[in-house]
Motif scaffolding. Structure first.
Motif, PDB file in Angstrom:
ATOM      1  N   ARG A  46       0.780  -1.305  -0.153  1.00  0.00           N
ATOM      2  CA  ARG A  46       0.030   0.006   0.141  1.00  0.00           C
ATOM      3  C   ARG A  46       0.520   1.338  -0.019  1.00  0.00           C
ATOM      4  N   ASP A  47       2.035   1.229   0.630  1.00  0.00           N
ATOM      5  CA  ASP A  47       2.887   2.307   0.732  1.00  0.00           C
ATOM      6  C   ASP A  47       3.475   2.832  -0.521  1.00  0.00           C
ATOM      7  N   ASP A  50       0.710  -0.257  -4.367  1.00  0.00           N
ATOM      8  CA  ASP A  50      -0.671  -0.473  -3.794  1.00  0.00           C
ATOM      9  C   ASP A  50      -1.497  -1.316  -5.017  1.00  0.00           C
ATOM     10  N   ARG A  53      -5.025  -2.374  -5.266  1.00  0.00           N
ATOM     11  CA  ARG A  53      -6.140  -1.325  -5.765  1.00  0.00           C
ATOM     12  C   ARG A  53      -5.781  -0.910  -7.117  1.00  0.00           C
ATOM     13  N   ARG A  81      -1.294   4.569  -9.918  1.00  0.00           N
ATOM     14  CA  ARG A  81      -2.053   4.597  -8.673  1.00  0.00           C
ATOM     15  C   ARG A  81      -3.223   5.829  -8.709  1.00  0.00           C
TER      16      ARG A  81
END
Length: 101
Positions: A46-47, A50, A53, A81
């Protein structure tokens, strides 16, 4: 070797008719390979990318300008992203017969 082995690309470029240029690159972000195990483990998270998503990044362009003897700039958009930005991507075109390695 570092990179994104899961990338796919399609390019149409004729230096005599640059107005017909187009490119589309899709990068499978889960395929990131840097040669550093700790970094490779962190990048999908996620950092960073990600990938849960946003599994892919894309670059597409339909405009090119000549900047030198065999050098050009592709004018297009990068999506990463969920963020889309205008990008100018410099490249070199070296033809070898009917292919450009």
């Amino acid at each position: 070797m570092a990179g994104f082995p899961g990338s796919r690309s399609a390019i149409s470029f004729d230096p005599v008719h640059p107005e017909t240029f187009w490119i589309r690159v899709t990068v499978d972000l889960s395929s990131a390979a840097t040669g550093d195990r700790q970094r490779d483990t962190a990048l999908p998270g996620r950092d960073w990318f990600d990938i849960a998503r946003f599994p892919e990044a894309t670059f597409s362009a339909t405009s090119v300008r000549k900047t030198g003897v065999n050098t050009y700039e592709a004018i297009g958009t990068l999506s990463l992203r969920g963020i889309i930005r205008s990008v100018i991507l410099p490249f070199t075109f070296d033809r070898n017969g009917t292919t450009a390695p």
